[in-house]
Design an enzyme around this catalytic site. Sequence first.
Site, mmCIF file in Angstrom:
data_model
loop_
_atom_site.group_PDB
_atom_site.id
_atom_site.type_symbol
_atom_site.label_atom_id
_atom_site.label_comp_id
_atom_site.label_asym_id
_atom_site.label_seq_id
_atom_site.Cartn_x
_atom_site.Cartn_y
_atom_site.Cartn_z
ATOM 1 N N LYS A 544 6.103 -66.284 -4.957
ATOM 2 C CA LYS A 544 7.292 -65.921 -5.936
ATOM 3 C C LYS A 544 8.533 -65.590 -5.348
ATOM 4 C CE LYS A 544 4.578 -62.481 -7.644
ATOM 5 N NZ LYS A 544 4.533 -62.531 -8.889
ATOM 6 N N ARG A 545 9.564 -65.780 -6.126
ATOM 7 C CA ARG A 545 10.911 -65.276 -5.524
ATOM 8 C C ARG A 545 10.654 -63.918 -4.768
ATOM 9 N NH1 ARG A 545 15.151 -62.379 -8.254
ATOM 10 N NH2 ARG A 545 13.869 -62.563 -10.107
ATOM 11 N N THR A 652 4.920 -65.474 -14.895
ATOM 12 C CA THR A 652 3.747 -66.433 -15.538
ATOM 13 C C THR A 652 3.050 -66.992 -14.602
ATOM 14 O OG1 THR A 652 5.767 -67.954 -15.029
ATOM 15 C CG2 THR A 652 5.761 -67.261 -17.241
#
Length: 804
Positions: A544-545, A652
Amino acid sequence: MPSNAELPTTPMQDLIVDVLRKRVGKDERAAKPHDWYTATVLALRDKIIDSWMESTRRTYADGGKRVYYLSLEFLIGRLLRDALNNMDLTGEMDRALKAHGLDLAVLEELEPDAALGNGGLGRLAACFMESLASLDIPAYGYGIRYVNGMFRQRIDDGWQVELPETWLSHGNPWEFDRRESAYRIGFGGEVVEDNGGVKWNPAEVIEASAVDTPVVGWRGKRVNTLRLWTAHALDPIKLDAFNAGDHVGALENEARADSLVRVLYPADSTPSGQELRLRQEFFFSSASIQDIVRRHVQYEKDVRTLPDKVAIQLNDTHPAVAVAELMRLLVDHHHLEFDEAWDITKRTVAYTNHTLLPEALESWPLPLFERLLPRHMQIVYAINSRVLREAGKKGLGAEAISAISLIDENGERRVRMANLAFTGAHSVNGVAALHTDLMKQTVFAHLHSLYPDRINNKTNGVTPRRWLMQCNPGLTNVICDAIGPDFLDDAEKLVALNALADDAALGERIAMVKRSNKLVAAERIKGLTGVRIDPDALFDVQIKRIHEYKRQLLNLVEAVALYDQIRSHPERDWVPRVKIFGGKAAPSYHNAKLIIKLANDIARRINSDPSVSGLLKVVFVPNYNVSKAEWLIPAADLSEQISTAGMEASGTGNMKFALNGALTIGTLDGANIEIMEHVGRDNIFIFGLTAEEVAAKRADGYQPRHVIEGSPELLQAVEAIANGVFSPDDPARYRDLMNGLYDSDWFMLAADFDSYAAAQRDVDAVWQDQGQWRKKAIHNIANVGWFSSDRTIGEYAKEIWGVM
């Protein structure tokens, strides 16, 4: 028997060759793989166009309401496999290409990831567009056609290096240039009186022109449009300057226009960076609103019926200036009274909030906003006067009125885009139950008191077509064999798997698919990083980021503690584990980039230590994107969703991992809470403080130094990192990063460490009982069908847009 050359050809074979010759301009014998890829896309596109046009004709014939989804990001990834699957043409295309000696899977790998987004916001927008088409809802997505996206990440000596993303180097066979759909976008200038009204005379005008991409729904029932804007100067070259010898300066206008569509999220740490961001956001918002109003008036004649035929959804605050732009068009161009225009705007627009982080709730310096958008500044002041009068009539006090104001008067005066979006919308939704509750209690508490019926929740979802069927066909086939194919059309029917959770044979088949996916991932990771990993180890994945609130640092500190424990206690029965990281750090985010370097420094030390060989590996996968997620997620055993409680709006990735049979280790944050409620508390590993406990700790004067010094494992890990054990070339590299934990620990890493480490040992215990692990995995797959974006979009359609 006839030879292959004598066998009758299929229509798809003939179409591909025809396209290759007449549109790619290549003979079969001279064609390179990329030529065949382009011919394949164009042949498929021809099939899609018929459905696209039929969908558009049906929309006009029905006279129904259209949804317009405005988003600065659409992280659509690759489209070939997605479109083939949804059009039910995968088998036919595969056979046609095989007849030409080609492999569809190889051609699919030639497609670049569209560099149109970065993280969850953009991937959500892509899922929503696919679900809108799958649910047969007429819709347009609006965004920017970025030439270079955010950046391509390379890892040099452990450091992130940003390079331009060149996804358009071979062109884009999916898109259609619509130069006839062009609008003028103004900046600067002045507002003057004009025949009893006002007129904005911009100092600079740029042309926005449309580029359309078809979005195919499941089973091809509808094809919608993703309309992206590109920019051009009205006068691309100043001939007088060019002829005078200023050959570069003559192209200044075109370069200035081009800068708007080059890069996603240009760094805004400088005044020029802030200006470019605001110009970008207005550019795409204005073009989109002009296009929406033009289409409505063309077909419906009366702009006053806009709310009956148009639903505009703002994806976060990036397009919030669309509220003021719609007001400008209604008042200045369609000559409505301000109050009537305000009523129409509010009934048309809805706003999705994606963050509680104050720094992510966009605001712009008032002088910048007024200089770039002088008419919009007037409109913002006029809206603000109406909103604050409402607040006064309700008896709200000075503190509430200050918080509600669209202008932040504390310190540097700034225009609050979240407040503009909130007041200009009839619906404001959060994206997970906890997030929505916290919106009411924190960032929008006073606006909620003024408009108590406006905030609602729409928990995010992901499309099961891409995130199960396409990325994990092996698992999809096993599920079909177990419960039948109904779940392909309704993901919630996966619940039928619950009854089979104790079926050892099913558990074994799912485990075999997982191992096959892990073999693929191990091979790709070896190719990308040179690190060999054991497919039988537990794959522990956090992709993820990179951001401090997402707490990759917590995972890394625990890796260091585990490394020390394995070396100190070799007699214990340790579970072999591979910790896999991936994600990009914003170019100006120092600590996030330092965390990437730390991950690579830790990996270099641990992976070369024979004392933990076979028991612990750490890997950082470079340039994480949608395509890499499509093979990392099906291979994951453990999904890391470990943000500080109260800070992740939804997530998500957590849904995608669970849908593919990974178990979640996570905090009670974002959608983790609802995932826990669906899969069952026994089938997820929850740890750490709750959002309420985090807030209470901060309010009570939290002392992280005492916590660190009271936890031997944590203290050892933090001291090792701080003292240069993992950075012998620069022993002080991580000292400030670790001092931040001692001094403030805003993200509660120390507070949650012991709980997190204990949860990881619980993971080990369950992993060692593979029957139990498989049962939990089946319950996860069975119970996360509710997190389909079809369900989410159905809720938007019924409760916000009124289109179902």
